[in-house]
Design a protein around this motif. Sequence first.
Motif, PDB file in Angstrom:
ATOM      1  N   LEU A  86       0.831  -1.205   0.000  1.00 44.49           N
ATOM      2  CA  LEU A  86       0.000   0.000   0.000  1.00 44.49           C
ATOM      3  C   LEU A  86       0.866   1.256   0.000  1.00 44.49           C
ATOM      4  CD1 LEU A  86      -2.704  -1.026   2.638  1.00 44.49           C
ATOM      5  CD2 LEU A  86      -2.790  -1.279   0.158  1.00 44.49           C
ATOM      6  N   LEU A  87       0.390   2.262  -0.709  1.00 42.54           N
ATOM      7  CA  LEU A  87       1.082   3.544  -0.777  1.00 42.54           C
ATOM      8  C   LEU A  87       0.267   4.567  -0.001  1.00 42.54           C
ATOM      9  CD1 LEU A  87       3.414   5.239  -1.986  1.00 42.54           C
ATOM     10  CD2 LEU A  87       1.879   5.756  -3.906  1.00 42.54           C
ATOM     11  N   LEU A  88       0.851   5.106   1.082  1.00 47.24           N
ATOM     12  CA  LEU A  88       0.180   6.096   1.919  1.00 47.24           C
ATOM     13  C   LEU A  88       0.670   7.485   1.534  1.00 47.24           C
ATOM     14  CD1 LEU A  88       0.507   4.346   5.406  1.00 47.24           C
ATOM     15  CD2 LEU A  88      -1.262   4.035   3.662  1.00 47.24           C
ATOM     16  N   GLU A  89      -0.259   8.400   1.373  1.00 49.83           N
ATOM     17  CA  GLU A  89       0.064   9.785   1.022  1.00 49.83           C
ATOM     18  C   GLU A  89      -0.180  10.663   2.253  1.00 49.83           C
ATOM     19  OE1 GLU A  89      -1.987  11.013  -2.478  1.00 49.83           O
ATOM     20  OE2 GLU A  89      -1.692   9.081  -3.470  1.00 49.83           O
ATOM     21  N   LEU A  90       0.905  11.183   2.823  1.00 52.57           N
ATOM     22  CA  LEU A  90       0.834  11.977   4.040  1.00 52.57           C
ATOM     23  C   LEU A  90       1.245  13.412   3.745  1.00 52.57           C
ATOM     24  CD1 LEU A  90       2.519   9.033   5.027  1.00 52.57           C
ATOM     25  CD2 LEU A  90       1.332   9.845   7.042  1.00 52.57           C
ATOM     26  N   SER A  91       0.796  14.333   4.599  1.00 53.72           N
ATOM     27  CA  SER A  91       1.211  15.726   4.490  1.00 53.72           C
ATOM     28  C   SER A  91       1.697  16.196   5.851  1.00 53.72           C
ATOM     29  CB  SER A  91       0.056  16.607   4.002  1.00 53.72           C
ATOM     30  OG  SER A  91      -1.014  16.577   4.919  1.00 53.72           O
ATOM     31  N   ASP A  92       2.642  17.117   5.837  1.00 53.15           N
ATOM     32  CA  ASP A  92       3.178  17.671   7.077  1.00 53.15           C
ATOM     33  C   ASP A  92       3.532  19.129   6.837  1.00 53.15           C
ATOM     34  OD1 ASP A  92       5.698  17.787   5.844  1.00 53.15           O
ATOM     35  OD2 ASP A  92       6.132  15.733   6.422  1.00 53.15           O
ATOM     36  N   PRO A  93       3.818  19.888   7.905  1.00 53.75           N
ATOM     37  CA  PRO A  93       4.073  21.325   7.753  1.00 53.75           C
ATOM     38  C   PRO A  93       5.436  21.672   7.180  1.00 53.75           C
ATOM     39  CG  PRO A  93       3.441  20.762  10.014  1.00 53.75           C
ATOM     40  CD  PRO A  93       3.760  19.501   9.307  1.00 53.75           C
ATOM     41  N   VAL A  94       6.278  20.694   6.894  1.00 57.83           N
ATOM     42  CA  VAL A  94       7.616  20.993   6.394  1.00 57.83           C
ATOM     43  C   VAL A  94       7.504  21.398   4.924  1.00 57.83           C
ATOM     44  CG1 VAL A  94       9.929  20.119   6.018  1.00 57.83           C
ATOM     45  CG2 VAL A  94       8.619  19.334   7.993  1.00 57.83           C
ATOM     46  N   GLY A  95       7.511  22.678   4.678  1.00 60.52           N
ATOM     47  CA  GLY A  95       7.382  23.148   3.313  1.00 60.52           C
ATOM     48  C   GLY A  95       6.000  22.898   2.741  1.00 60.52           C
ATOM     49  N   ASN A  96       5.080  22.410   3.549  1.00 62.42           N
ATOM     50  CA  ASN A  96       3.719  22.115   3.108  1.00 62.42           C
ATOM     51  C   ASN A  96       3.698  21.131   1.943  1.00 62.42           C
ATOM     52  OD1 ASN A  96       1.012  22.395   3.596  1.00 62.42           O
ATOM     53  ND2 ASN A  96       0.741  24.087   2.171  1.00 62.42           N
ATOM     54  N   ARG A  97       4.601  20.167   1.948  1.00 63.69           N
ATOM     55  CA  ARG A  97       4.672  19.189   0.865  1.00 63.69           C
ATOM     56  C   ARG A  97       4.108  17.855   1.330  1.00 63.69           C
ATOM     57  NH1 ARG A  97      10.867  20.078  -1.375  1.00 63.69           N
ATOM     58  NH2 ARG A  97      10.608  22.210  -2.148  1.00 63.69           N
ATOM     59  N   ASP A  98       3.633  17.098   0.349  1.00 64.39           N
ATOM     60  CA  ASP A  98       3.168  15.745   0.640  1.00 64.39           C
ATOM     61  C   ASP A  98       4.344  14.781   0.537  1.00 64.39           C
ATOM     62  OD1 ASP A  98       0.665  16.724   0.945  1.00 64.39           O
ATOM     63  OD2 ASP A  98      -0.015  16.200  -1.061  1.00 64.39           O
ATOM     64  N   ARG A  99       4.242  13.697   1.267  1.00 65.21           N
ATOM     65  CA  ARG A  99       5.252  12.655   1.167  1.00 65.21           C
ATOM     66  C   ARG A  99       4.561  11.308   1.120  1.00 65.21           C
ATOM     67  NH1 ARG A  99       8.091  12.190   7.156  1.00 65.21           N
ATOM     68  NH2 ARG A  99       6.217  12.451   8.407  1.00 65.21           N
ATOM     69  N   ASP A 100       5.196  10.339   0.485  1.00 66.15           N
ATOM     70  CA  ASP A 100       4.619   9.013   0.306  1.00 66.15           C
ATOM     71  C   ASP A 100       5.369   8.008   1.158  1.00 66.15           C
ATOM     72  OD1 ASP A 100       2.946  10.158  -1.536  1.00 66.15           O
ATOM     73  OD2 ASP A 100       4.174   9.603  -3.263  1.00 66.15           O
ATOM     74  N   VAL A 101       4.616   7.055   1.706  1.00 68.40           N
ATOM     75  CA  VAL A 101       5.193   5.974   2.507  1.00 68.40           C
ATOM     76  C   VAL A 101       4.656   4.670   1.947  1.00 68.40           C
ATOM     77  CG1 VAL A 101       5.348   4.907   4.776  1.00 68.40           C
ATOM     78  CG2 VAL A 101       5.398   7.397   4.570  1.00 68.40           C
ATOM     79  N   ARG A 102       5.564   3.765   1.566  1.00 66.01           N
ATOM     80  CA  ARG A 102       5.171   2.477   1.015  1.00 66.01           C
ATOM     81  C   ARG A 102       5.229   1.426   2.125  1.00 66.01           C
ATOM     82  NH1 ARG A 102       2.859   0.988  -3.878  1.00 66.01           N
ATOM     83  NH2 ARG A 102       4.328   2.344  -4.999  1.00 66.01           N
ATOM     84  N   PRO A 116       7.182  10.922  13.037  1.00 61.53           N
ATOM     85  CA  PRO A 116       7.369  12.242  13.662  1.00 61.53           C
ATOM     86  C   PRO A 116       7.062  13.358  12.670  1.00 61.53           C
ATOM     87  CG  PRO A 116       9.488  11.282  13.098  1.00 61.53           C
ATOM     88  CD  PRO A 116       8.459  10.246  12.756  1.00 61.53           C
ATOM     89  N   ILE A 117       6.416  14.399  13.151  1.00 64.28           N
ATOM     90  CA  ILE A 117       6.104  15.584  12.339  1.00 64.28           C
ATOM     91  C   ILE A 117       6.693  16.795  13.047  1.00 64.28           C
ATOM     92  CG2 ILE A 117       4.267  17.043  11.429  1.00 64.28           C
ATOM     93  CD1 ILE A 117       2.521  14.599  11.217  1.00 64.28           C
ATOM     94  N   HIS A 118       7.551  17.506  12.343  1.00 62.67           N
ATOM     95  CA  HIS A 118       8.222  18.672  12.931  1.00 62.67           C
ATOM     96  C   HIS A 118       7.453  19.933  12.571  1.00 62.67           C
ATOM     97  CE1 HIS A 118      11.426  21.064  14.595  1.00 62.67           C
ATOM     98  NE2 HIS A 118      11.551  21.741  13.458  1.00 62.67           N
ATOM     99  N   ALA A 119       7.056  20.697  13.581  1.00 63.35           N
ATOM    100  CA  ALA A 119       6.329  21.953  13.368  1.00 63.35           C
ATOM    101  C   ALA A 119       7.351  23.057  13.127  1.00 63.35           C
ATOM    102  CB  ALA A 119       5.453  22.268  14.578  1.00 63.35           C
ATOM    103  N   SER A 120       7.726  23.242  11.886  1.00 62.04           N
ATOM    104  CA  SER A 120       8.824  24.158  11.568  1.00 62.04           C
ATOM    105  C   SER A 120       8.370  25.585  11.301  1.00 62.04           C
ATOM    106  CB  SER A 120       9.591  23.637  10.349  1.00 62.04           C
ATOM    107  OG  SER A 120       8.703  23.469   9.258  1.00 62.04           O
ATOM    108  N   HIS A 121       7.062  25.791  11.046  1.00 62.15           N
ATOM    109  CA  HIS A 121       6.587  27.136  10.740  1.00 62.15           C
ATOM    110  C   HIS A 121       5.284  27.411  11.471  1.00 62.15           C
ATOM    111  CE1 HIS A 121       9.646  27.830   7.753  1.00 62.15           C
ATOM    112  NE2 HIS A 121       9.307  26.730   7.098  1.00 62.15           N
ATOM    113  N   VAL A 122       5.053  28.686  11.773  1.00 63.43           N
ATOM    114  CA  VAL A 122       3.820  29.102  12.436  1.00 63.43           C
ATOM    115  C   VAL A 122       2.675  29.057  11.430  1.00 63.43           C
ATOM    116  CG1 VAL A 122       2.677  30.986  13.655  1.00 63.43           C
ATOM    117  CG2 VAL A 122       5.126  30.585  13.995  1.00 63.43           C
ATOM    118  N   GLY A 123       1.522  28.598  11.890  1.00 64.79           N
ATOM    119  CA  GLY A 123       0.355  28.562  11.015  1.00 64.79           C
ATOM    120  C   GLY A 123      -0.561  27.418  11.361  1.00 64.79           C
ATOM    121  N   VAL A 124      -1.556  27.238  10.520  1.00 62.37           N
ATOM    122  CA  VAL A 124      -2.515  26.146  10.665  1.00 62.37           C
ATOM    123  C   VAL A 124      -2.354  25.229   9.456  1.00 62.37           C
ATOM    124  CG1 VAL A 124      -4.933  25.520  10.927  1.00 62.37           C
ATOM    125  CG2 VAL A 124      -4.098  27.644  11.925  1.00 62.37           C
ATOM    126  N   PHE A 125      -2.041  23.966   9.711  1.00 61.19           N
ATOM    127  CA  PHE A 125      -1.721  23.034   8.639  1.00 61.19           C
ATOM    128  C   PHE A 125      -2.610  21.796   8.729  1.00 61.19           C
ATOM    129  CE2 PHE A 125       2.076  25.325   9.941  1.00 61.19           C
ATOM    130  CZ  PHE A 125       2.520  25.863   8.745  1.00 61.19           C
TER     131      PHE A 125
END
Length: 383
Positions: A86-102, A116-125
């Motif tokens: 299965l291919l999981l499509e995740l998003s995180d606040p790092v550059g607001n980019r999606d990443r895939d996990v197989r 782990p998700i690093h909160a690198s920028h202020v905002g709502v994500f």
Amino acid sequence: MKLKLTLPIAVFLTLLTVALCTGSQLFLLLSILILLILAGAVVAVLWASATLEVEGVLSGETVRRGDDVVLSLRVRHRGLIPVAPLLLELSDPVGNRDRDVRLKNMPHRLQSMKLPIHASHVGVFSVGLHSCTVEDLLGLVQRRIVLRKTAFELVVLPQTFDVEPLKLAPGDPGSELMSRATEDLNAPSDIRSYQPGDAMKKIHWKLSMRKRELVVRKFDEPILQDVLVLMDCSPPPSWGHARAGADIRDAMLETAASIVTSQTVTDHQIRMPLPGKHPVDVDKSMGLPIAMDYLTRVEFSETDRFERVLSMESSRLRKVGCVVIISARLNIPMVDIMIRMHRAGPNIRLYLVTFAPDDENVLPLIARLREAGLEVSYVTPDT
């Protein structure tokens, strides 16, 4: 569901045509085999999709910039026909980019992971698992499943730092004069009957003799001056690299948050207009948590030039003792307006957010501000 059937269908039709033309059973069996493979791929993907189970938990939905949160996922499907991992499509606040996990291909078995998700920028994500893609082993059939319960809103609050106490304009009554307000005999506003404990010097003797009862003077309490915070909510300038804008926004928001936090322990009111698509006026009465939430949601979408905002606010300085200006740009019109604001009464403190405090184009403007008696501080964004 996405089907990549151009090549297999072409091969199937070719083999079937050859079998019918030559009467060869071998080519007929090969064409049937390809048809069965295609049917098996469709059944395998549909079966795995129908039995897919996904659970997600986020360790925290409100954090400070620089902190980490953990996304816990549990995934499994009950399909008996093997499919691709299965291919999981995740998003995180790092550059607001999606990443895939197989994932590994382990039908019937529960697969758990912690990301782990690093909160690198202020905002709502929007973070978490947004979709899962199921495909057969040959990649002929693919189905993308959008997930709702595993996507979370992560609020990343600004960090705060120590700031120098604000200096209000001369003549600010302050807390000391507030405590002595009832002793000021020069500004009586009304009278009332004498009460035990009233000071003798407050008694209005002439009126008391006329009324044949003791009356005392009432006095207006001096009004504490306000603090006005003006932040440039237009898109920040570009510095040639992708994340410069986000770093500048973080620095501006954290400067504003630090000013608001420092004023919560004083008696002065604070007002901070935040223009943009969703304008709001932040003030001390709404409380620090709500003020921080409003700051976090600033979109920096203001279309008016900051000079116009400064000019509009300069006409409303009657009760303002100090103006704090937070900006990532500085030009001659801004300098002129700030000097005029200072001449109107309040003290002015400028926080200039910049990667280049020694910019030769800005240094003469800074010197002019300081010569006019304005405070100037530099804030360098974190990179």
